[in-house]
Design a protein around this motif. Structure first.
Motif: not given
Length: 217
Positions: A35-36, A187-190, A196-206, A208-210
């Motif tokens: 996180v930055f 984010r990095l990893g699996t 991913v669907d409930k927290i990382l993308e909608p809430m944390l906007k996290a 995966v770097p291309c």
């Protein structure tokens, strides 16, 4: 008389009551969040780092499967684009965002309330964007902070926040007064799809770097 009260624990109560110290984890679910963060001033950065220390203490105490919960002030702020402090109303990120909200129709009382939570005088909205900021806001140089969090599986991620002292400290971390700009999370990893669907993308906007999309931990 029949007792109609509902004694079923809430999800939060169940989380807090969950046994701590688990050392087993599911393979192939590990992921890292980086996180930055930009605190709006030295005082805010000091309060943010103190609250993060309390979060880290609770996490390391309760959740061995979160081996890394690390944060630091970035000494070279220009590395992540903090740059010079604003000089005018239009250059101040929170005031500029407030003007944008008003232009798209967000009610003024809601915008005023948000500025107040951030410790900014809402009367500054009445000034022209080219007007100079008050001296105390010009002197409040933003401070860059980075967080690195490593979770070995979904359960570790969900349960690391399961204590009252963690939640109290995290409430300070996410206070609007602690944020100069919206945090950026990668984010990095699996992580499992539900995280991913409930927290990382909608809430944390996290995202995966291309360049790292095919990497695993």
């Amino acid at each position: 008389m029949k007792n109609t009260s509902n004694n079923t624990p809430t999800a939060l109560q169940r989380l807090i009551q969950e046994p701590k110290g688990k050392i087993d984890y599911a393979p192939h679910e590990a992921f890292l969040l980086h996180v930055f963060w930009q605190a709006p001033s030295e005082a805010a950065a000091a309060e943010l780092l103190a609250a993060l220390q309390r979060c880290a203490t609770a996490t390391h105490r309760d959740t061995p499967c979160v081996p890394t919960y690390f944060f630091r002030r970035v000494e070279q702020d220009d590395e992540i684009g903090v740059g010079a402090p604003p000089a005018t109303v239009g250059e101040h990120p929170q005031l500029a965002e407030a003007h944008k909200k008003l232009r798209v129709g967000i009610p003024r009382p809601a915008v005023v309330a948000d500025l107040t939570r951030r410790g900014i005088d809402p009367a500054l909205l009445n000034l022209d964007p080219s007007a100079p900021l008050p001296a105390e806001l010009q002197a409040a140089r933003p401070v860059a902070v980075e967080f690195t969090e490593l979770y070995l599986d979904e359960r570790a991620f969900m349960e690391h926040a399961g204590s009252r002292d963690y939640l109290e400290a995290y409430g300070q971390v996410i206070s609007p007064a602690m944020q100069g700009r919206a945090p950026v999370t990668v984010r990095l990893g699996t992580p499992v799809a539900s995280v991913v669907d409930k927290i990382l993308e909608p809430m944390l906007k996290a995202p995966v770097p291309c360049a790292l999309a095919s990497c695993a931990l």
